[in-house]
Write an enzyme that holds these catalytic residues in place. Structure first.
Site, PDB file in Angstrom:
ATOM      1  N   SER A 124      32.170  39.291  47.120  1.00  0.00           N
ATOM      2  CA  SER A 124      31.781  39.095  45.725  1.00  0.00           C
ATOM      3  C   SER A 124      30.417  38.422  45.656  1.00  0.00           C
ATOM      4  CB  SER A 124      32.822  38.189  45.060  1.00  0.00           C
ATOM      5  OG  SER A 124      32.374  37.759  43.800  1.00  0.00           O
ATOM      6  N   TYR A 148      38.057  29.995  44.654  1.00  0.00           N
ATOM      7  CA  TYR A 148      38.086  31.455  44.836  1.00  0.00           C
ATOM      8  C   TYR A 148      36.861  31.914  45.641  1.00  0.00           C
ATOM      9  CZ  TYR A 148      37.041  36.306  43.805  1.00  0.00           C
ATOM     10  OH  TYR A 148      36.686  37.629  43.939  1.00  0.00           O
ATOM     11  N   LYS A 152      36.183  33.720  49.646  1.00  0.00           N
ATOM     12  CA  LYS A 152      35.360  34.886  50.003  1.00  0.00           C
ATOM     13  C   LYS A 152      34.369  34.505  51.109  1.00  0.00           C
ATOM     14  CE  LYS A 152      37.170  37.893  47.172  1.00  0.00           C
ATOM     15  NZ  LYS A 152      38.087  38.899  47.727  1.00  0.00           N
TER      16      LYS A 152
HETATM   17  P1  NAD Z   1      43.150  43.253  41.032  1.00  0.00           P
HETATM   18  O1  NAD Z   1      43.875  41.978  40.847  1.00  0.00           O
HETATM   19  O2  NAD Z   1      43.223  44.278  39.967  1.00  0.00           O
HETATM   20  O3  NAD Z   1      43.599  43.929  42.418  1.00  0.00           O
HETATM   21  C1  NAD Z   1      43.980  43.174  43.544  1.00  0.00           C
HETATM   22  C2  NAD Z   1      45.316  43.725  44.019  1.00  0.00           C
HETATM   23  O4  NAD Z   1      45.752  43.008  45.178  1.00  0.00           O
HETATM   24  C3  NAD Z   1      46.421  43.585  42.974  1.00  0.00           C
HETATM   25  O5  NAD Z   1      47.026  44.847  42.777  1.00  0.00           O
HETATM   26  C4  NAD Z   1      47.397  42.581  43.584  1.00  0.00           C
HETATM   27  O6  NAD Z   1      48.722  42.841  43.203  1.00  0.00           O
HETATM   28  C5  NAD Z   1      47.143  42.783  45.063  1.00  0.00           C
HETATM   29  N1  NAD Z   1      47.434  41.635  45.910  1.00  0.00           N
HETATM   30  C6  NAD Z   1      47.017  40.363  45.765  1.00  0.00           C
HETATM   31  N2  NAD Z   1      47.482  39.589  46.755  1.00  0.00           N
HETATM   32  C7  NAD Z   1      48.213  40.390  47.565  1.00  0.00           C
HETATM   33  C8  NAD Z   1      48.964  40.169  48.768  1.00  0.00           C
HETATM   34  N3  NAD Z   1      49.057  38.961  49.309  1.00  0.00           N
HETATM   35  N4  NAD Z   1      49.595  41.220  49.326  1.00  0.00           N
HETATM   36  C9  NAD Z   1      49.519  42.447  48.774  1.00  0.00           C
HETATM   37  N5  NAD Z   1      48.821  42.708  47.643  1.00  0.00           N
HETATM   38  C10 NAD Z   1      48.186  41.695  47.047  1.00  0.00           C
HETATM   39  O7  NAD Z   1      41.620  42.886  41.344  1.00  0.00           O
HETATM   40  P2  NAD Z   1      40.347  43.835  41.478  1.00  0.00           P
HETATM   41  O8  NAD Z   1      39.451  43.527  40.347  1.00  0.00           O
HETATM   42  O9  NAD Z   1      40.739  45.224  41.736  1.00  0.00           O
HETATM   43  O10 NAD Z   1      39.699  43.180  42.778  1.00  0.00           O
HETATM   44  C11 NAD Z   1      39.866  43.741  44.066  1.00  0.00           C
HETATM   45  C12 NAD Z   1      39.158  42.862  45.071  1.00  0.00           C
HETATM   46  O11 NAD Z   1      37.782  42.769  44.717  1.00  0.00           O
HETATM   47  C13 NAD Z   1      39.677  41.421  45.115  1.00  0.00           C
HETATM   48  O12 NAD Z   1      39.680  40.992  46.465  1.00  0.00           O
HETATM   49  C14 NAD Z   1      38.655  40.644  44.315  1.00  0.00           C
HETATM   50  O13 NAD Z   1      38.564  39.318  44.733  1.00  0.00           O
HETATM   51  C15 NAD Z   1      37.387  41.410  44.621  1.00  0.00           C
HETATM   52  N6  NAD Z   1      36.352  41.293  43.580  1.00  0.00           N
HETATM   53  C16 NAD Z   1      36.667  41.590  42.284  1.00  0.00           C
HETATM   54  C17 NAD Z   1      35.709  41.446  41.293  1.00  0.00           C
HETATM   55  C18 NAD Z   1      36.034  41.711  39.852  1.00  0.00           C
HETATM   56  O14 NAD Z   1      35.353  41.164  38.976  1.00  0.00           O
HETATM   57  N7  NAD Z   1      37.020  42.518  39.531  1.00  0.00           N
HETATM   58  C19 NAD Z   1      34.404  41.050  41.636  1.00  0.00           C
HETATM   59  C20 NAD Z   1      34.117  40.779  42.971  1.00  0.00           C
HETATM   60  C21 NAD Z   1      35.108  40.899  43.943  1.00  0.00           C
HETATM   61  C1  WQD Z   2      30.005  37.354  32.455  1.00  0.00           C
HETATM   62  C2  WQD Z   2      29.146  36.688  31.397  1.00  0.00           C
HETATM   63  C3  WQD Z   2      29.894  34.478  30.830  1.00  0.00           C
HETATM   64  C4  WQD Z   2      33.702  35.816  29.134  1.00  0.00           C
HETATM   65  C5  WQD Z   2      33.194  36.459  37.452  1.00  0.00           C
HETATM   66  C6  WQD Z   2      33.574  35.715  38.688  1.00  0.00           C
HETATM   67  C7  WQD Z   2      33.021  36.386  39.894  1.00  0.00           C
HETATM   68  C8  WQD Z   2      33.389  37.870  39.932  1.00  0.00           C
HETATM   69  C9  WQD Z   2      33.106  38.552  38.647  1.00  0.00           C
HETATM   70  C10 WQD Z   2      35.305  38.160  41.319  1.00  0.00           C
HETATM   71  C11 WQD Z   2      28.861  35.217  31.672  1.00  0.00           C
HETATM   72  C12 WQD Z   2      30.038  35.409  29.650  1.00  0.00           C
HETATM   73  C13 WQD Z   2      32.471  35.755  29.715  1.00  0.00           C
HETATM   74  C14 WQD Z   2      33.823  35.470  27.754  1.00  0.00           C
HETATM   75  C15 WQD Z   2      31.465  35.081  27.676  1.00  0.00           C
HETATM   76  N1  WQD Z   2      34.798  38.058  40.170  1.00  0.00           N
HETATM   77  N2  WQD Z   2      31.362  35.398  29.009  1.00  0.00           N
HETATM   78  N3  WQD Z   2      32.694  35.123  27.084  1.00  0.00           N
HETATM   79  O1  WQD Z   2      31.327  34.800  35.527  1.00  0.00           O
HETATM   80  O2  WQD Z   2      29.639  36.577  36.141  1.00  0.00           O
HETATM   81  O3  WQD Z   2      31.781  36.489  37.328  1.00  0.00           O
HETATM   82  O4  WQD Z   2      33.685  37.811  37.571  1.00  0.00           O
HETATM   83  O5  WQD Z   2      34.765  38.055  42.367  1.00  0.00           O
HETATM   84  O6  WQD Z   2      33.532  35.711  40.985  1.00  0.00           O
HETATM   85  O7  WQD Z   2      33.065  34.396  38.600  1.00  0.00           O
HETATM   86  O8  WQD Z   2      31.774  37.254  35.009  1.00  0.00           O
HETATM   87  O9  WQD Z   2      32.766  38.472  33.127  1.00  0.00           O
HETATM   88  O10 WQD Z   2      33.459  36.066  33.514  1.00  0.00           O
HETATM   89  O11 WQD Z   2      31.163  36.569  32.684  1.00  0.00           O
HETATM   90  O12 WQD Z   2      30.481  34.749  27.029  1.00  0.00           O
HETATM   91  O13 WQD Z   2      34.926  35.487  27.180  1.00  0.00           O
HETATM   92  O14 WQD Z   2      29.861  36.703  30.157  1.00  0.00           O
HETATM   93  O15 WQD Z   2      29.487  33.208  30.439  1.00  0.00           O
HETATM   94  O16 WQD Z   2      27.565  34.955  31.206  1.00  0.00           O
HETATM   95  P1  WQD Z   2      31.059  36.161  35.963  1.00  0.00           P
HETATM   96  P2  WQD Z   2      32.406  37.097  33.564  1.00  0.00           P
END
Ligand code: NAD
Ligand code: WQD
Length: 335
Positions: A124, A148, A152
């Site tokens: 991430s 969190y 990562k």
């Molecule tokens: P999500 O929660 O929709 O998907 C994650 C999946 O993993 C879920 O289906 C959950 O049930 C499963 N899971 C969690 N722990 C588990 C375990 N111990 N065993 C088996 N399954 C498990 O999230 P997503 O948005 O699809 O994210 C996928 C990956 O990408 C995550 O690792 C997340 O940290 C990373 N990521 C997400 C974002 C984002 O904003 N969505 C941004 C950066 C990184």
């Molecule tokens: C985006 C912008 C907020 C919600 C997060 C995690 C990051 C990654 C992606 C997993 C910011 C603003 C948000 C709201 C708002 N996830 N905001 N009102 O913070 O960039 O990243 O998700 O890895 O780890 O930290 O994303 O979508 O929360 O926010 O004004 O209700 O929207 O302040 O500027 P962020 P976000």
């Protein structure tokens, strides 16, 4: 190829599984359904008309995990499974370290035991913390500001050590920026539990009438309109980035870090405006104080992924909002 996808029922995992099936791969989908529903994978099979082998297993259950590796001959693993709520990670840090770090350790131990050395990991942009200057490049310092994010960083470090110690490993550490949007069919998309933490799903729930207004966290940043700027990337572009990374791992060894972002930033107010056009309705918002831990501006330098993988994000914010809205409008309660 035969691919194990962990976290396959989740938001990004389900979209990537769909592309893997369309590319002709065999997929074994693993998920404990802690933050997802099997329905997402049922719909992936409906769209592709191809079948998935689904295993409801927790990565912490090393016995069951090992059994899958003993039974199947995987060519590679795409590892999405993880907990991802930043706020919750402050309240339950041990659960986050256990799930995200120990779960990954179980996975790579089983992989090594059964001779599977190709891994794509969901990292991430959060690993850059508040330290980097934009655009963020892969060698910017890592400095997470929440548990969190630290999970990562720790997993990235563990996987880097593993690859340094054993040259058979090929590992892609993909640093996603801000994923949004949905498959153009509108059949699969993001289905958050409770109030969304992220901006786009929150805006979508306001647009569909489930929430009264968007709360904008801060309008006093040093940005053009005062609101925070992020690099929103369409989930289909992100999924395509995984296919490209997988291809790279087939012909090289080592650990690689790639930003998956568009290289362009959009402010909170721009997102609200674009979503409002997609939905054809006004989206009410109010300005509130800044959210703790937020940076003003974050966007990727995606040139390494372009150079190494031949991948770049093709879809813009308009398409992201249109696709996200189609999913939200037709599935107001999610799956
Ligand atoms: P999500 O929660 O929709 O998907 C994650 C999946 O993993 C879920 O289906 C959950 O049930 C499963 N899971 C969690 N722990 C588990 C375990 N111990 N065993 C088996 N399954 C498990 O999230 P997503 O948005 O699809 O994210 C996928 C990956 O990408 C995550 O690792 C997340 O940290 C990373 N990521 C997400 C974002 C984002 O904003 N969505 C941004 C950066 C990184
Ligand atoms: C985006 C912008 C907020 C919600 C997060 C995690 C990051 C990654 C992606 C997993 C910011 C603003 C948000 C709201 C708002 N996830 N905001 N009102 O913070 O960039 O990243 O998700 O890895 O780890 O930290 O994303 O979508 O929360 O926010 O004004 O209700 O929207 O302040 O500027 P962020 P976000």
């Amino acid at each position: 190829m035969k691919i194990l996808v962990t976290g396959a029922a989740g938001y990004i995992g389900s979209h990537t599984t769909l592309l893997l099936l369309e590319a002709g791969h065999d997929v074994v989908a693993l998920d404990n359904l802690a933050n997802s529903k099997y329905e997402s994978l049922r719909r992936v099979q409906e769209i592709t008309q191809k079948s998935i082998s689904f295993r409801q297993i927790d990565l912490l259950d090393d016995f069951s995990l090992d059994e899958i590796f003993a039974r199947e001959n995987f060519d590679a693993v795409l590892h999405f499974a993880g907990l991802k709520a930043v706020g919750e990670s402050f309240v339950e840090p041990l659960r986050y370290y256990q799930n995200n770090v120990a779960g990954t350790l179980n996975l790579v131990q089983s992989m090594a035991k059964h001779g599977v050395y190709k891994l794509v990991f969901s990292s991430s942009a959060t690993v850059y913390g508040a330290s980097g200057t934009v655009p963020l490049v892969e060698n910017s310092p890592m400095a997470a500001v929440n548990p969190y994010g630290r999970t990562k960083i720790q997993v990235e470090e563990i996987l880097g050590d593993l690859s340094a110690a054993d040259p058979r490993w090929s590992i892609a550490l993909l640093r996603y920026f801000n994923p949004a949007g949905a498959h153009p069919s509108g059949l699969i998309g993001e289905d958050p539990e409770g109030a969304p933490n992220n901006l786009v799903p929150f805006v979508a729930q306001v647009a569909v009438g489930q929430r009264p207004r968007v709360v904008v966290f801060g309008a006093d940043y040093e940005t053009d309109d005062g609101t925070g700027v992020r690099d929103y990337i369409h989930v289909m572009d992100l999924a395509e980035g995984h296919i490209a990374a997988l291809g790279h791992l087939m012909t090289s060894t080592g650990a690689y870090r790639w930003n998956l972002g568009t290289g362009r930033g959009a402010s909170v107010l721009e997102v609200i405006d674009e979503f409002s056009k997609a939905a054809g309705k006004t989206i009410v918002y109010e300005i509130a104080p800044r959210r703790q831990g937020d940076v003003a501006v974050s966007y990727a330098d995606p040139s390494a992924a372009r150079a190494d993988l031949g991948w770049s994000a093709e879809r813009d914010l308009k398409q992201m909002c249109q696709d996200h809205w189609r999913w939200q409008r037709t599935n107001p309660q999610g799956y």
